[in-house]
Design an enzyme around this catalytic site. Structure first.
Site, PDB file in Angstrom:
ATOM      1  N   HIS A 283       0.821  -1.211   0.000  1.00  0.00           N
ATOM      2  CA  HIS A 283       0.000   0.000   0.000  1.00  0.00           C
ATOM      3  C   HIS A 283       0.860   1.268   0.000  1.00  0.00           C
ATOM      4  CE1 HIS A 283      -3.150  -2.783   0.846  1.00  0.00           C
ATOM      5  NE2 HIS A 283      -2.736  -3.032   2.074  1.00  0.00           N
TER       6      HIS A 283
ATOM      7  N   HIS B 220      -6.839  -4.687  -0.978  1.00  0.00           N
ATOM      8  CA  HIS B 220      -6.087  -5.938  -0.899  1.00  0.00           C
ATOM      9  C   HIS B 220      -6.400  -6.853  -2.077  1.00  0.00           C
ATOM     10  CE1 HIS B 220      -6.067  -4.566   3.337  1.00  0.00           C
ATOM     11  NE2 HIS B 220      -4.840  -5.050   3.304  1.00  0.00           N
TER      12      HIS B 220
END
Length: 328
Positions: free
Chosen positions: A56, A214
């Site tokens: 991320h 995700h």
């Protein structure tokens, strides 16, 4: 799969080494367990710690520094860090004023941060961020924490830097979290190196509305439509959640997922700003760029935060991290 890597097993370690070397004026890297701390971590203040699975970037390691996080704990790609990382990181930065954990609402993150807090002989509090309105409020595991996490970290980080105590930081962070809503859309999936193929299939003329960060599928697949239609759909869900009144000041954050050019992100920002300005909402502050990514996913999210004077003051306060820098 085409990736600029040596091996799946060494990717995280080598990436962290490069990050720490590139930003050695700001951070220090600890190995075994992995965590990143501020280079100047001696200040007596409430210490903010966050973390989560890697992939991320720049969230969370890139937000360690003056005015934001004191430490970040990176797990393997899309995998929660372990309690030992939070435990040792907290012990490393503790300055006697308490530890505030900022946690995205994913089961593994929540569980491991809770375990670490129970193991620490240090006053701790936790802010849970659950800003993703693509899921219903009564979802079985709650809403996911996504790009709104950065907003919480910046505002609370500035408060801690200014000397606010642990309870004041927690209360402010919860107020920011409750005033923030996000929703994202994907034009492509992402490829986790350990898997070697996209996490979900998406047609050449399809998009996924309401994706997480995700590689999860969204709330619904849709035919590819114009940017105006995409933004209208995202913004309407956020607006229905927060219900900003005319005259309300807001922070508008357009976040890229890793593979969308800034040209497109600024176009999305312009459309979203128009959406709320037509309702009389005041775009008081803005942030555009790749901050809470999903590896190589194409797409973006829109985040809106309802602001008050205190939040604006702390948002504007100086910050010096790898990913955010102003006022210094």
């Amino acid at each position: 799969m085409k990736k600029m890597i040596n091996s799946v097993e060494s990717l995280l370690e080598e990436s962290l080494n490069g990050f720490a070397t590139a930003h050695r004026d700001i951070v220090r890297l600890n190995h075994q367990p992995n965590f990143v701390t501020r280079a100047d971590s001696s200040k007596a203040k409430v210490k903010l710690i966050s973390g989560g699975g890697s992939g991320h970037e720049p969230l969370h390691t890139g937000l360690v520094g003056m005015g934001m996080l004191d430490a970040a704990c990176p797990g393997q790609i899309f995998t929660s860090p372990g309690p030992d990382q939070m435990l040792v990181a907290a012990q490393a930065v503790d300055a006697g004023k308490g530890i505030l954990f900022i946690v995205k609402n994913y089961a593994g993150d929540v569980m491991n941060f809770e375990i670490a807090a129970e193991m620490l002989d240090i006053p701790t509090e936790t802010i849970l961020v659950a800003d993703d309105v693509s899921l219903p409020a009564d979802h079985s595991t709650g809403r996911r924490g996504v790009a709104g996490t950065l907003i919480v970290e910046k505002i609370v980080g500035a408060a801690a830097e200014a000397g606010a105590n642990l309870q004041a930081c927690k209360q402010l962070g919860e107020r920011v979290a409750q005033s923030t809503a996000s929703m994202g859309v994907a034009l492509s999936s992402c490829t986790v190196p350990a898997i070697g193929k996209p996490t979900f299939d998406i047609g050449s003329n399809e998009i996924e509305m309401g994706v997480g960060i995700h590689g999860e599928r969204g709330r619904e697949p849709m035919d590819l439509v114009s940017a105006s239609e995409i933004v209208e759909k995202l913004a309407s869900h956020i607006d229905a959640e927060l219900k900003p009144a005319a005259g309300q000041r807001v922070l508008l954050h357009v976040n890229g997922f890793g593979a969308t050019p800034l040209m497109e992100l600024y176009l999305v920002f312009d459309l979203a700003a128009q959406y709320w300005q037509e309702k009389g909402v005041i775009i008081e502050r803005s942030l555009v760029g790749n901050f809470t990514t999903s590896l190589d996913m194409a797409g973006c999210s829109i985040t809106l935060t309802l602001l008050d004077d205190e939040m604006i003051q702390y948002w504007d306060a100086p910050v010096h991290t790898a990913a955010l820098r102003w006022g210094c």
